[in-house]
Design an enzyme around this catalytic site. Structure first.
Site, mmCIF file in Angstrom:
data_model
loop_
_atom_site.group_PDB
_atom_site.id
_atom_site.type_symbol
_atom_site.label_atom_id
_atom_site.label_comp_id
_atom_site.label_asym_id
_atom_site.label_seq_id
_atom_site.Cartn_x
_atom_site.Cartn_y
_atom_site.Cartn_z
ATOM 1 C CG ASP A 42 -2.121 0.910 1.035
ATOM 2 O OD1 ASP A 42 -1.924 2.072 0.634
ATOM 3 O OD2 ASP A 42 -3.251 0.467 1.302
ATOM 4 C CB SER A 93 -6.288 1.953 0.001
ATOM 5 O OG SER A 93 -5.037 2.523 0.233
ATOM 6 C CG ASP A 145 -7.581 -0.623 6.098
ATOM 7 O OD1 ASP A 145 -8.328 0.272 6.537
ATOM 8 O OD2 ASP A 145 -6.466 -0.374 5.601
ATOM 9 C CB THR A 147 -5.874 -3.089 0.630
ATOM 10 O OG1 THR A 147 -5.456 -1.720 0.660
ATOM 11 C CG2 THR A 147 -5.173 -3.827 -0.484
ATOM 12 N NE ARG A 158 -10.538 3.628 3.500
ATOM 13 C CZ ARG A 158 -9.243 3.689 3.174
ATOM 14 N NH1 ARG A 158 -8.871 4.317 2.076
ATOM 15 N NH2 ARG A 158 -8.326 3.118 3.912
ATOM 16 C CD GLU A 335 -3.150 -3.564 2.570
ATOM 17 O OE1 GLU A 335 -3.921 -4.099 3.383
ATOM 18 O OE2 GLU A 335 -3.170 -2.353 2.305
ATOM 19 C CG ASP A 340 -1.244 4.461 2.734
ATOM 20 O OD1 ASP A 340 -1.221 5.383 1.907
ATOM 21 O OD2 ASP A 340 -2.120 4.355 3.615
ATOM 22 C CE LYS A 341 -3.824 0.785 7.285
ATOM 23 N NZ LYS A 341 -4.943 1.655 6.901
ATOM 24 C CG HIS A 344 -1.534 8.356 5.423
ATOM 25 N ND1 HIS A 344 -1.991 9.356 4.605
ATOM 26 C CD2 HIS A 344 -2.002 7.194 4.897
ATOM 27 C CE1 HIS A 344 -2.720 8.817 3.614
ATOM 28 N NE2 HIS A 344 -2.729 7.508 3.772
ATOM 29 C CG ASP A 382 -2.802 0.973 -2.613
ATOM 30 O OD1 ASP A 382 -1.645 1.438 -2.502
ATOM 31 O OD2 ASP A 382 -3.566 0.856 -1.637
ATOM 32 C CG HIS A 383 -2.537 4.992 -3.247
ATOM 33 N ND1 HIS A 383 -1.659 5.519 -2.324
ATOM 34 C CD2 HIS A 383 -3.430 4.273 -2.528
ATOM 35 C CE1 HIS A 383 -2.021 5.160 -1.114
ATOM 36 N NE2 HIS A 383 -3.084 4.388 -1.200
ATOM 37 C CG HIS A 430 -3.166 8.354 -0.865
ATOM 38 N ND1 HIS A 430 -4.376 7.716 -0.975
ATOM 39 C CD2 HIS A 430 -2.655 7.965 0.319
ATOM 40 C CE1 HIS A 430 -4.577 6.966 0.088
ATOM 41 N NE2 HIS A 430 -3.551 7.110 0.894
#
Ligand code: MG
Ligand code: ZN
Length: 468
Positions: A42, A93, A145, A147, A158, A335, A340-341, A344, A382-383, A430
């Protein structure tokens, strides 16, 4: 390719799937097992990969990812919900996992439902299951979550993770929009929350975090979602020892943390990126434009990770479980969620440790594929995410950079400067870059040099013979 979208009539969707598969039997001999392992980092764009490579292997080192047979690029597509002909250039995501799971472009926040119309879109896991494959999802996030959910559930948002989150009267975080979930509520004829759909579902292996989402009572039920899952045939495991020693051939639900699993690494003493201070404001004697930089730091083991089940352990268990019970083969999504997390939160070391975990899961997948050549391994993101590798500002020539900066001392003894500057707000954003798509040898001739993200669904479906 056309995929039917059928709201809350999964049975209908599955019968379509069976039709599709019966014509697919010409493509694939009945006795030839085929497997797809899709590994999603992610937020794992090339910045994240480069940062992790520098730290974990050195500037001249190579990750396992780098040695894969094929490297392509994935172009991410998302749209406005109200006007599905209008593109949106940065994804989340939910819509991006939905693209890979269903082959359809949808809007931000949606879990395997269509933009605007809110129709359920059948996923590759559902198609594969209906065709006699075993299926599994593994995540270091909550299994509810965005994904993992996009492969095994259908909701408008989500946020609709559990029955409490779907109730406007529920005790929910401020960011949860429970009102939005009402069309999916059981009392409105919906299939309920993501956790409820997982508990009542048929996915063979579901492993990750998110125990807290299974503790509420099910909608219209006296039972907790955990009990509903067990009554639906799921064996529950809650730690690595139980997971590794599990011999059951039935459905397996592993919930190893309350919510997102902690990252393996963190910054020294828990530090994250900090804001450089313009010296003009803080040191009157310094030159105009020079700055006070955050102190450099090493990455260290995260004490919260102690005793946690690793992504590798979950992947090993999932592959073992799915490969022994499969009739036609299996589909597995793994995943690594907190690249990602952690980004952030401007936690560069957190992202690096999570990418190290992805590499271990990839090694497990490659080991299996070495013995089972009909196994397509895809690794992608994913991004994009916020982190950028920027020049390390040196004393005397320091420059001011907006946002926050982490100056990581690598094992090579150099300083790697990582900048986060997409927002001044609490959580970095993102980004809209293409992301890499790697494949093992089975990808050759099947994965072109550039794909749109929904085409990843087509590649996987065709490999498993799910496309007529
Ligand atoms: Mg995710
Ligand atoms: Zn994110």
């Amino acid at each position: 390719m056309f995929i039917p979208a059928i709201k809350h009539t999964l049975q209908g969707a599955l019968s379509v799937a069976v039709l599709m598969v019966s014509s697919a039997s010409f493509v694939q001999a009945a006795d030839e097992k085929r497997n797809v392992i899709l590994i999603i980092g992610d937020g794992m764009d090339d910045q994240q990969i480069t940062i992790a490579r520098n730290y974990l292997k050195g500037a001249n080192g190579r990750l396992l990812l780098d040695a894969m047979a094929l490297r392509s690029t994935s172009h991410i597509l998302t749209v406005e919900d109200a006007v599905s002909s209008s593109p949106v250039y940065v994804a989340d995501s939910a819509n991006s996992a939905t693209s890979m799971a269903t082959g359809q472009i949808t809007s931000i926040g949606r879990i395997a439902t269509s933009a605007g119309e809110d129709k359920d879109i059948i996923t590759i896991a559902e198609l594969a299951k209906a065709a006699g494959f075993s299926t599994g999802v593994v995540s270091s996030a909550s299994v509810t979550d965005a994904t993992p959910a996009s492969f095994i559930a259908h909701v408008i948002s989500r946020d609709c993770e559990n029955p409490t989150r779907m109730s406007v009267a529920g005790d929910n975080p401020s960011w949860v929009n429970a009102e939005l979930c009402k069309t999916d509520r059981v009392d409105n004829g919906g299939a309920g929350s993501i956790a409820q759909q997982i508990a009542l579902g048929s996915t063979d292996v579901v492993l990750g975090g998110g125990m807290k989402h299974f503790q509420p009572r099910g909608a219209d039920s006296d039972k907790t979602l955990l009990k509903m899952a067990q009554d639906n045939g799921y064996q529950l495991v809650t730690n690595a020892a139980e997971l590794m020693s599990n011999k059951s051939s039935g459905k397996l639900l592993g919930l190893f943390s309350e919510h997102t699993m902690p990252t393996r690494l963190r910054g020294e003493d828990g530090r994250i990126a900090e804001r450089p201070l313009p010296s003009l404001l803080y040191n009157i004697s310094s030159d105009l434009g020079s700055v006070v930089l955050p102190e450099s730091m090493r990455c260290e083991e995260n004490p919260d990770y102690a005793g946690m089940t690793s992504i590798k352990q979950m992947t090993d268990a999932a592959i073992k479980h799915l490969s022994t019970k499969a009739d036609r083969g299996f589909f597995l999504m793994v995943e690594s969620a907190s690249i990602d997390k952690a980004s952030h939160k401007r936690n560069a070391c957190g992202s690096i440790g999570e990418l190290a975990q992805l590499e271990e899961a990839l090694a497990s997948a490659q080991k299996f594929a070495a013995d089972h050549p009909n196994t397509l391994i895809l690794v992608t993101a994913d991004h994009g995410q916020a982190a950028q590798l920027i020049p390390n500002p040196k004393a005397g020539q320091a420059f001011y950079t907006p946002g926050h900066i982490a100056r990581i001392t690598t094992p090579e003894g150099q300083i790697m400067a990582i900048n986060y500057a997409t927002t001044e707000a609490h959580s970095e954003k993102h980004t809209g870059t293409n992301v890499p798509l790697f494949a093992n040898i089975e990808g050759q001739g099947r994965v072109p040099s550039m794909v749109t993200q929904p085409e990843i669904f087509n590649i996987m479906s065709a490999y498993l013979g799910l496309i007529p």
